[in-house]
Write a protein that holds these residues in place. Structure first.
Motif, PDB file in Angstrom:
ATOM      1  N   SER A 196       0.825  -1.205   0.000  1.00 19.24           N
ATOM      2  CA  SER A 196       0.000   0.000   0.000  1.00 19.24           C
ATOM      3  C   SER A 196       0.857   1.251   0.000  1.00 19.24           C
ATOM      4  CB  SER A 196      -0.954   0.005   1.202  1.00 19.24           C
ATOM      5  OG  SER A 196      -0.235   0.002   2.427  1.00 19.24           O
ATOM      6  N   GLU A 197       1.960   1.233   0.746  1.00 20.29           N
ATOM      7  CA  GLU A 197       2.860   2.385   0.755  1.00 20.29           C
ATOM      8  C   GLU A 197       3.505   2.581  -0.616  1.00 20.29           C
ATOM      9  OE1 GLU A 197       2.653   0.123   3.118  1.00 20.29           O
ATOM     10  OE2 GLU A 197       3.030   0.964   5.124  1.00 20.29           O
ATOM     11  N   TRP A 198       3.987   1.490  -1.208  1.00 16.37           N
ATOM     12  CA  TRP A 198       4.617   1.596  -2.517  1.00 16.37           C
ATOM     13  C   TRP A 198       3.633   2.115  -3.555  1.00 16.37           C
ATOM     14  CZ3 TRP A 198       8.062   2.773  -5.663  1.00 16.37           C
ATOM     15  CH2 TRP A 198       8.139   2.280  -6.974  1.00 16.37           C
ATOM     16  N   GLU A 199       2.429   1.622  -3.542  1.00 17.57           N
ATOM     17  CA  GLU A 199       1.440   2.033  -4.527  1.00 17.57           C
ATOM     18  C   GLU A 199       1.017   3.488  -4.365  1.00 17.57           C
ATOM     19  OE1 GLU A 199      -1.464  -0.949  -3.799  1.00 17.57           O
ATOM     20  OE2 GLU A 199      -0.542  -2.411  -5.159  1.00 17.57           O
ATOM     21  N   SER A 200       1.324   4.085  -3.211  1.00 18.36           N
ATOM     22  CA  SER A 200       0.948   5.484  -2.975  1.00 18.36           C
ATOM     23  C   SER A 200       2.041   6.476  -3.367  1.00 18.36           C
ATOM     24  CB  SER A 200       0.614   5.687  -1.493  1.00 18.36           C
ATOM     25  OG  SER A 200       1.787   5.714  -0.690  1.00 18.36           O
ATOM     26  N   VAL A 201       3.252   6.000  -3.676  1.00 15.18           N
ATOM     27  CA  VAL A 201       4.373   6.898  -3.979  1.00 15.18           C
ATOM     28  C   VAL A 201       4.102   7.635  -5.286  1.00 15.18           C
ATOM     29  CG1 VAL A 201       6.821   7.006  -4.610  1.00 15.18           C
ATOM     30  CG2 VAL A 201       6.074   5.556  -2.703  1.00 15.18           C
ATOM     31  N   VAL A 202       4.165   8.969  -5.235  1.00 19.49           N
ATOM     32  CA  VAL A 202       3.893   9.780  -6.424  1.00 19.49           C
ATOM     33  C   VAL A 202       5.162  10.339  -7.062  1.00 19.49           C
ATOM     34  CG1 VAL A 202       1.583  10.399  -5.665  1.00 19.49           C
ATOM     35  CG2 VAL A 202       3.516  11.858  -5.014  1.00 19.49           C
ATOM     36  N   ALA A 203       6.289  10.272  -6.370  1.00 22.03           N
ATOM     37  CA  ALA A 203       7.530  10.804  -6.929  1.00 22.03           C
ATOM     38  C   ALA A 203       7.986   9.956  -8.117  1.00 22.03           C
ATOM     39  CB  ALA A 203       8.628  10.818  -5.867  1.00 22.03           C
ATOM     40  N   PRO A 204       8.461  10.571  -9.193  1.00 25.93           N
ATOM     41  CA  PRO A 204       9.071   9.795 -10.275  1.00 25.93           C
ATOM     42  C   PRO A 204      10.185   8.910  -9.718  1.00 25.93           C
ATOM     43  CG  PRO A 204       8.763  12.071 -10.938  1.00 25.93           C
ATOM     44  CD  PRO A 204       8.475  12.022  -9.469  1.00 25.93           C
TER      45      PRO A 204
END
Length: 267
Positions: A196-204
């Motif tokens: 869930s944390e990984w899927e939320s990352v918005v940084a390129p």
């Protein structure tokens, strides 16, 4: 590079800094490593303001931290970013450090404008494997009388050479800059999947894997598929510690990615 310290949550944390007027980058080492093994990467990014953190339990930071949770590692990194930068940064991590970096980007997207993960994932492993790793570290015949004795025991591979070069000298000999029981607690926490944390990352993000690293092709593909803005690269012939054994290929990927992202931001 200059070594500095700060305190957070009752722990003393050490970091290296290379002053520059350029944008800030924070680099996070892997398990049982330290900021020292990342100095070549920092030197290759000399146009940037570089911070290298000895994560808790490692290097010259508190050796036996009371809290070895992922949240504690994230909070340490956030504290250093807020201490050492006036705006969003580039965040680079290898292995455990990549896992920390990913969680920082998830928790504080306002602080991270680009992310580089070397041999990082959502979190994986098992307690038995981690326990065997701890037994290996505990088997080292410390103190080593000399650095040469350490090299003879550990071997001359890139990772082993990094360990030998980073030993702490005390009156009775040379010691590793970590405790085996702490390493097991740390890696047990890393082994918990954080999709869930990984899927939320918005940084390129640039996800760099090694041909001979820890991840299967299926695991690499799944990780990249479930990210948001991910470029993927694989370093041929490299090991899990590609920053040590395939440095030129590693740093070329990092510099290209950071340069591309900087140009995109300027457009």
């Amino acid at each position: 590079m200059e070594r500095r310290w700060f305190n957070r949550g009752g722990e003393r944390l050490s970091y290296l800094v290379s002053e520059s007027a350029g944008p800030t980058v924070l680099i996070l080492h892997g398990l049982a490593g330290s900021s020292n093994e990342m100095i070549p990467t920092a030197e290759a990014l000399s146009e940037r303001h570089v911070l290298l953190l000895d994560q808790r339990g490692h290097g010259e930071s508190s050796r036996k931290p009371a809290d070895t949770s992922r949240a504690a590692f994230v909070a340490d990194a956030v504290a250093l970013i807020e201490l050492g930068s006036t705006g969003p940064i580039a965040l680079i991590g290898q292995s455990m450090g990549a896992h920390t970096a990913m969680l920082v980007a998830a928790a504080r997207p306002d602080l991270v404008d680009r992310l580089v993960l070397l041999e990082g994932g959502e979190g994986s492993g098992d307690p038995k494997t981690n326990a065997r790793m701890g037994e290996f570290f505990a088997s080292w015949p410390v103190p080593f009388a000399t650095v040469e004795a350490a090299r003879a025991f550990l071997g001359d591979g890139p990772l082993e050479s990094a360990w030998a070069s980073d030993l702490e000298r005390r009156e009775d000999g040379y010691y590793p800059r970590f405790d085996s029981d702490v390493m097991v607690r740390v890696i047990d926490a890393v082994a918990v999947p954080r999709w869930s944390e990984w899927e939320s990352v918005v940084a390129p993000t640039l996800a760099v894997f090694a041909e001979n690293g820890l991840f299967t092709q299926d695991a690499k593909a799944e990780f990249v598929r479930r990210g948001r803005k991910v470029q993927c690269a694989e370093i041929a012939g490299a090991s899990h510690d590609a920053h040590l054994d395939s440095f030129d290929a590693w740093i070329a990927l990092v510099k290209e990615f950071l340069g591309e992202e900087s140009h995109a931001s300027d457009a």
